[in-house]
Write an enzyme that holds these catalytic residues in place. Structure first.
Site, PDB file in Angstrom:
ATOM      1  N   HIS A  49       0.636  -1.172   0.186  1.00  0.00           N
ATOM      2  CA  HIS A  49       0.296  -0.205  -0.175  1.00  0.00           C
ATOM      3  C   HIS A  49       1.012   1.148   0.212  1.00  0.00           C
ATOM      4  CE1 HIS A  49      -3.417   2.705   1.374  1.00  0.00           C
ATOM      5  NE2 HIS A  49      -3.875   1.679   0.332  1.00  0.00           N
ATOM      6  N   ILE A  55       1.417   4.938   1.310  1.00  0.00           N
ATOM      7  CA  ILE A  55       0.676   5.657   1.968  1.00  0.00           C
ATOM      8  C   ILE A  55       0.407   4.553   3.283  1.00  0.00           C
ATOM      9  CG2 ILE A  55      -1.647   7.039   1.866  1.00  0.00           C
ATOM     10  CD1 ILE A  55      -0.683   7.738  -0.988  1.00  0.00           C
ATOM     11  N   GLY A  58      -5.677   4.330   5.645  1.00  0.00           N
ATOM     12  CA  GLY A  58      -6.573   5.522   6.987  1.00  0.00           C
ATOM     13  C   GLY A  58      -7.534   4.306   7.592  1.00  0.00           C
ATOM     14  N   VAL A  59      -7.434   2.952   7.411  1.00  0.00           N
ATOM     15  CA  VAL A  59      -8.169   2.298   8.492  1.00  0.00           C
ATOM     16  C   VAL A  59      -7.808   1.890   9.423  1.00  0.00           C
ATOM     17  CG1 VAL A  59      -9.894   1.412   6.545  1.00  0.00           C
ATOM     18  CG2 VAL A  59      -7.298   0.255   7.112  1.00  0.00           C
ATOM     19  N   GLU A  63      -7.192   2.902  13.174  1.00  0.00           N
ATOM     20  CA  GLU A  63      -7.657   2.585  13.996  1.00  0.00           C
ATOM     21  C   GLU A  63      -5.999   2.674  14.865  1.00  0.00           C
ATOM     22  OE1 GLU A  63      -6.679  -1.122  16.259  1.00  0.00           O
ATOM     23  OE2 GLU A  63      -8.305  -0.921  14.934  1.00  0.00           O
TER      24      GLU A  63
END
Length: 144
Positions: A49, A55, A58-59, A63
């Protein structure tokens, strides 16, 4: 009050590679926590990723906010509820503002909005270099 990694691991069940909080730099019981996550190229998620433009997903930023919030909740519970697991039930108003990349230091700021019998609500922001990169409202339950 500051928590090092050993104290964080006493408050969270997460372990490598899923422990997303490196240090707590500010803590006010029942009110607020400020924690940090050092983002390095060695994070396993950067392999996919994205390999050419790494990057932080976002999750995983959310978290990390949740884990910082977990320390806030754990340390704010009365003694009879210490050690109970915290389960996140929902995230609202999640917004991502800027990408988080290797070399960034992610600052996680969470404020407790409500702490009820078994449910807690918090508002959080994640910052890099003083700029908001993500924000969310979190709801969790604790207990058996």
């Amino acid at each position: 009050m500051v928590f090092d990694i050993k104290a964080i691991m006493q408050n969270l069940p997460h372990r490598y590679p899923f422990l997303m909080v490196d240090r707590v730099i500010e803590f006010v019981k029942n009110k607020r926590i400020v924690a940090l996550k050092n983002v390095t190229i060695n994070e396993p998620f950067f392999q996919g990723h994205f390999p050419d433009t790494p990057i932080m997903p976002g999750v995983l930023i959310v978290e990390a906010m949740g884990q910082a919030g977990g320390v806030l909740v754990t340390q704010s519970l009365p003694p009879e509820n210490q050690g109970k697991l915290i389960y996140f039930m929902g995230f609202d108003d999640v917004r991502f503002r800027k990408p988080v990349v290797p070399g960034d230091q992610l600052i996680l700021e969470l404020e407790m909005l409500k702490l009820r019998s078994k449910v807690v609500k918090m508002a959080g922001v994640a910052k890099v270099d003083g700029k908001i990169v993500a924000e969310a409202k979190l709801m969790a339950a604790y207990g058996d």
